[in-house]
Write a protein that holds these residues in place. Structure first.
Motif, mmCIF file in Angstrom:
data_model
loop_
_atom_site.group_PDB
_atom_site.id
_atom_site.type_symbol
_atom_site.label_atom_id
_atom_site.label_comp_id
_atom_site.label_asym_id
_atom_site.label_seq_id
_atom_site.Cartn_x
_atom_site.Cartn_y
_atom_site.Cartn_z
ATOM 1 N N ARG A 26 0.810 -1.206 0.000
ATOM 2 C CA ARG A 26 0.000 0.000 0.000
ATOM 3 C C ARG A 26 0.847 1.261 0.000
ATOM 4 N N ASN A 27 2.155 1.109 0.064
ATOM 5 C CA ASN A 27 3.054 2.256 -0.033
ATOM 6 C C ASN A 27 3.191 2.624 -1.514
ATOM 7 N N ALA A 28 2.804 3.831 -1.874
ATOM 8 C CA ALA A 28 2.758 4.201 -3.290
ATOM 9 C C ALA A 28 4.137 4.094 -3.938
ATOM 10 N N ILE A 29 5.196 4.408 -3.186
ATOM 11 C CA ILE A 29 6.536 4.358 -3.772
ATOM 12 C C ILE A 29 6.928 2.915 -4.076
ATOM 13 N N ILE A 30 6.547 1.980 -3.178
ATOM 14 C CA ILE A 30 6.891 0.575 -3.435
ATOM 15 C C ILE A 30 6.097 0.049 -4.621
ATOM 16 N N ILE A 31 4.871 0.535 -4.785
ATOM 17 C CA ILE A 31 4.095 0.135 -5.966
ATOM 18 C C ILE A 31 4.812 0.597 -7.237
ATOM 19 N N PHE A 32 5.344 1.814 -7.199
ATOM 20 C CA PHE A 32 6.091 2.299 -8.362
ATOM 21 C C PHE A 32 7.317 1.438 -8.630
ATOM 22 N N MET A 33 8.017 1.057 -7.551
ATOM 23 C CA MET A 33 9.207 0.220 -7.752
ATOM 24 C C MET A 33 8.815 -1.134 -8.345
ATOM 25 N N ALA A 70 11.572 6.262 -17.450
ATOM 26 C CA ALA A 70 12.103 7.466 -16.814
ATOM 27 C C ALA A 70 11.047 8.564 -16.771
ATOM 28 N N ALA A 71 10.328 8.750 -17.891
ATOM 29 C CA ALA A 71 9.272 9.764 -17.910
ATOM 30 C C ALA A 71 8.193 9.437 -16.898
ATOM 31 N N GLU A 72 7.821 8.144 -16.844
ATOM 32 C CA GLU A 72 6.768 7.715 -15.929
ATOM 33 C C GLU A 72 7.181 7.945 -14.481
ATOM 34 N N VAL A 73 8.446 7.656 -14.176
ATOM 35 C CA VAL A 73 8.909 7.842 -12.803
ATOM 36 C C VAL A 73 8.914 9.316 -12.430
ATOM 37 N N ALA A 74 9.356 10.175 -13.361
ATOM 38 C CA ALA A 74 9.395 11.608 -13.046
ATOM 39 C C ALA A 74 7.998 12.121 -12.736
ATOM 40 N N VAL A 75 7.028 11.807 -13.621
ATOM 41 C CA VAL A 75 5.670 12.298 -13.395
ATOM 42 C C VAL A 75 5.045 11.615 -12.178
ATOM 43 N N GLY A 76 5.279 10.315 -12.037
ATOM 44 C CA GLY A 76 4.669 9.583 -10.932
ATOM 45 C C GLY A 76 5.151 10.065 -9.581
ATOM 46 N N ALA A 78 6.320 13.001 -8.945
ATOM 47 C CA ALA A 78 5.738 14.325 -8.725
ATOM 48 C C ALA A 78 4.309 14.198 -8.217
ATOM 49 N N LEU A 79 3.556 13.241 -8.774
ATOM 50 C CA LEU A 79 2.184 13.009 -8.298
ATOM 51 C C LEU A 79 2.185 12.577 -6.845
ATOM 52 N N ILE A 80 3.136 11.674 -6.488
ATOM 53 C CA ILE A 80 3.192 11.200 -5.108
ATOM 54 C C ILE A 80 3.490 12.365 -4.171
ATOM 55 N N VAL A 81 4.417 13.240 -4.586
ATOM 56 C CA VAL A 81 4.736 14.396 -3.747
ATOM 57 C C VAL A 81 3.503 15.283 -3.593
#
Lengths: 100, 175
Positions: A26-33, A70-76, A78-81
């Motif tokens: 449920r941690n959004a950053i771990i979902i991104f990873m 890379a693009a997805e991580v940058a935008v994602g 930013a969304l998390i922040v």
């Protein structure tokens, strides 16, 4: 050389672990990873099949996947922040304001 | 067992183990470090499969740039561990594990127990050196390359706009 089935099997294992990460954490950053892990397993397949068909196209496509990641991580991120600024948490179950 | 198989098995164990460590660790920083190890291991596979330039790109772009961004955001937000929080769906985890194992079983059957299109690796590998990659990229794939430039530009603008701190909140509706 190791048969290509082994590489495809390893890629399947990594993809499954990534999918499990997206579904269980449920941690959004771990979902991104976990999403990065799944993209990476797809890249491994691209390279393996590029080796099998002796064609550089697969290796080129790994480049494009990396660019998209890379693009997805940058935008994602930013969304998390942005979500963290309003919700004070990055638990994705808390971000349910749109729920009817 | 020949040497290739031994190398493959060792690296595969490291890759799967680091992926599991990423999945199971409670602390997001450790998860990120495990993922870096996983990316480095996959880069070794790239070298074995005749893609040295992609392997180096993997290390610099993925393990370098992207994961540094992840670690930076984790530490910026102080989000190493989630403190409690509510769970919307109780049965989400068991269902996810069952479905994940189902997905894996399906992939396994498709890969190993089916008449597949896989053929053997050729004896002579075509090596993706920077020269070969550059020639292919700028001759055959020039348009996709230009499109990725626009994609990166859009992502950059989007990230700046989304993450920008809003000075005054126009209408604050919920407390």
């Amino acid at each position: 050389m190791v048969p290509i089935e082994y590489y495809v099997g390893l890629s399947a294992v990594l993809f499954t672990i990534g999918a499990l990460g997206v579904l269980t954490r449920r941690n959004a950053i771990i979902i991104f990873m976990s999403i990065e892990l799944m993209l990476n397993s797809a890249n491994l397949l691209f390279i393996a099949f590029a080796r099998m068909y002796e064609n550089l196209g697969g290796q080129i496509f790994v480049f494009f996947v990396m660019t998209v990641a890379a693009a997805e991580v940058a935008v994602g991120l930013a969304l998390i922040v942005a979500v963290f600024r309003t919700k004070e948490t990055i638990n994705i179950d808390e971000a349910s304001t749109l729920k009817g | 067992m020949d040497a290739n198989l031994i190398v493959f098995l060792i690296m595969a164990v490291v890759a799967v183990g680091s992926a599991l460590g990423m999945l199971l660790n409670r602390n997001a920083v450790y998860s990120a470090l495990f993922l870096i190890l996983n990316f480095a291991t996959v880069a070794v596979f790239y070298i074995i499969l005749g893609a040295p330039f992609i392997a180096m790109t993997q290390v610099t772009v993925y393990a370098g740039a992207i994961m540094v961004l992840f670690l930076f955001v984790i530490m910026l937000l102080g989000a190493e561990e989630l403190a409690g929080g509510r769970v919307s769906i109780d049965w989400q985890k068991p269902a996810a594990v069952v479905l994940g194992l189902l997905l894996f079983a399906e992939l396994f059957v498709v890969i190993f127990f089916r008449e597949t299109v896989f053929s053997e690796f050729g004896e002579t590998a075509i090596i993706g050196t920077p020269r070969e990659i550059g020639l292919t990229l700028f001759n055959d794939y020039l348009l996709p390359f230009e499109i990725t430039a626009f994609l990166l530009l859009a992502a950059m603008i989007g990230a700046i706009v989304i993450a920008r701190r809003v000075r005054h909140k126009p209408n604050k509706q919920e407390s």
